[in-house]
Scaffold this motif. Structure first.
Motif, short mmCIF file in Angstrom:
data_model
loop_
_atom_site.label_atom_id
_atom_site.label_comp_id
_atom_site.label_asym_id
_atom_site.label_seq_id
_atom_site.Cartn_x
_atom_site.Cartn_y
_atom_site.Cartn_z
N TYR A 119 0.86 -1.19 0.00
CA TYR A 119 0.00 0.00 0.00
C TYR A 119 0.89 1.24 0.00
O TYR A 119 2.04 1.18 0.49
CB TYR A 119 -0.90 0.00 1.24
CG TYR A 119 -2.03 -1.00 1.13
CD1 TYR A 119 -3.30 -0.60 0.73
CD2 TYR A 119 -1.82 -2.35 1.41
CE1 TYR A 119 -4.34 -1.51 0.61
CE2 TYR A 119 -2.85 -3.27 1.30
CZ TYR A 119 -4.11 -2.84 0.90
OH TYR A 119 -5.14 -3.74 0.77
N TYR B 72 -1.01 -10.54 -1.17
CA TYR B 72 0.16 -9.91 -0.51
C TYR B 72 0.18 -10.34 0.95
O TYR B 72 -0.85 -10.67 1.53
CB TYR B 72 0.09 -8.37 -0.64
CG TYR B 72 -1.04 -7.75 0.16
CD1 TYR B 72 -0.86 -7.39 1.50
CD2 TYR B 72 -2.29 -7.55 -0.40
CE1 TYR B 72 -1.89 -6.85 2.24
CE2 TYR B 72 -3.33 -7.01 0.33
CZ TYR B 72 -3.12 -6.66 1.65
OH TYR B 72 -4.15 -6.15 2.38
N ARG C 22 -2.59 -12.65 2.30
CA ARG C 22 -4.01 -12.40 2.10
C ARG C 22 -4.37 -12.69 0.65
O ARG C 22 -3.58 -12.43 -0.27
CB ARG C 22 -4.33 -10.91 2.37
CG ARG C 22 -4.23 -10.48 3.80
CD ARG C 22 -5.39 -9.57 4.17
NE ARG C 22 -6.64 -10.25 3.90
CZ ARG C 22 -7.80 -9.63 3.67
NH1 ARG C 22 -7.86 -8.32 3.68
NH2 ARG C 22 -8.90 -10.31 3.44
N HIS D 92 -7.39 -8.70 -3.19
CA HIS D 92 -8.66 -8.01 -2.93
C HIS D 92 -8.56 -6.52 -3.17
O HIS D 92 -7.47 -5.95 -3.14
CB HIS D 92 -9.11 -8.25 -1.47
CG HIS D 92 -8.12 -7.72 -0.49
ND1 HIS D 92 -7.05 -8.47 -0.06
CD2 HIS D 92 -8.00 -6.51 0.10
CE1 HIS D 92 -6.32 -7.75 0.77
NE2 HIS D 92 -6.86 -6.54 0.89
N HIS E 236 -10.40 -3.09 -1.58
CA HIS E 236 -11.24 -2.65 -0.46
C HIS E 236 -12.28 -1.63 -0.89
O HIS E 236 -11.99 -0.74 -1.70
CB HIS E 236 -10.39 -1.93 0.60
CG HIS E 236 -9.42 -2.78 1.32
ND1 HIS E 236 -9.66 -3.26 2.58
CD2 HIS E 236 -8.19 -3.22 0.98
CE1 HIS E 236 -8.60 -3.95 3.00
NE2 HIS E 236 -7.70 -3.95 2.04
FE FE Z 1 -5.88 -5.06 1.97
#
Ligand code: FE
Ligand code: BEZ
Length: 295
Positions: free
Chosen positions: A162, A195, A216, A219, A221
């Motif tokens: 991120y 990730y 994870r 996805h 969000h």
């Molecule tokens: Fe996430």
């Protein structure tokens, strides 16, 4: 292991005395929560016959969780997420309502004040990855379109990071936009990739010790708000992501949230005529249904 009647009596007497210590609490909700916590905590200690060494280890572990936590890194959230406590709290508070879209975990990477974009804009802001056209509607459970719903979206880049995980102050892979007068929305994002959650701290050590992966499932969000509607915090997952078979490190996957990201060959015309150069791109659809507030 058999526990003598005399030993059981000692242990139960302690539980009763701790419970009694909350009797004078004037806040009924606090009283209920503290008494229930006492029952479950003592049950746990007695059930596993916790050693003093293990209890000290647990205190040291939680101390480390606190020490690594700051305004950018929330290790307690990671702990809650990896123990399934976040998803259980979401389940308890977001009971299924008609065909309302299911909620999932919030995670630590949401940022207030992400840029406002218009329908059709690109939320990547320079984040690298395969462009993905995302479109859908926001409706209520009666099927009425909800215009002007606020849609927050955020995701990692193709390296699994991120924007807030980079040392610079970049803002990328996040934005907010509003559904139009027909309740429709569309934007360009990136095809999500799997990730790992941050795993260089005590939670990562815990995952390693128990042989679990920090990864994870891929996805994107969403957080969707509209007047008199239950706020929806969710993601969409990518059909065919091999990580779906392996499992999600924070238990966030729900079948209804797995969407096809249809890959388009390089050179295929885009829905809005955007020139994505000589690369493949994907398209997906996510129709959102908001439950009424307070259900
Ligand atoms: Fe996430
Ligand atoms: C996330 O999806 O951003 C996330 C969720 C839980 C823990 C870490 C990251």
């Amino acid at each position: 292991m058999t526990i003598s009647a005399q030993q059981q009596a000692v242990e139960e007497d302690l539980v009763e005395r701790v419970l009694a210590s909350f009797e004078s609490c004037e806040n009924p909700r606090l009283k209920l929560v503290m008494k229930s916590l006492t029952v479950h905590l003592h049950d746990f200690i007695r059930d596993v016959r916790l050693t003093e060494e293990e209890w000290n280890y647990a205190i040291d572990f939680l101390t480390k969780v606190g020490h690594i936590t700051d305004d950018k890194r929330q290790e307690f959230v990671l702990l809650s997420d990896t123990l399934g406590a976040s998803m259980q709290t979401i389940a308890v508070n977001n009971e299924a309502y008609e065909d309302a879209t299911e909620a999932t975990v919030f995670g630590p990477f949401f940022v207030d004040d992400a840029p406002l974009v218009q329908n059709g804009d690109d939320i990547a802001f320079g984040a690298v990855g395969q462009p993905a056209w995302v479109e859908g509607t926001v409706k209520d459970t009666e099927g009425n379109p909800i215009p002007n719903a606020r849609i927050e979206v955020w995701e990692c880049d193709e390296d699994g990071l991120y924007d807030v995980q980079y040392a610079d102050e970049r803002s990328a892979g996040r934005a907010h936009l509003y559904s139009d007068e027909n309740g429709e929305y569309h934007f360009w994002g990136l095809t999500p990739v799997p990730y790992p959650i941050p795993h260089d701290g005590p939670v990562g050590q815990m995952l390693q010790a128990v042989g679990r992966s920090p990864v994870r499932c891929a996805h994107l969000h969403f957080m969707v708000t509209a007047p008199e509607k239950r706020t929806l915090v969710t993601h969409i997952f990518v059909e065919g992501d091999p990580q779906l078979e392996i499992g999600d490190s924070v238990f966030g996957v729900k079948d209804s949230l797995i969407k096809k990201f249809d890959e388009q060959p390089a050179g295929t015309a885009t829905p809005d005529g955007r020139d994505v150069g000589d690369q493949t791109w994907a398209r997906t659809r996510f129709d959102i249904v908001l439950a009424p507030e307070n259900v």
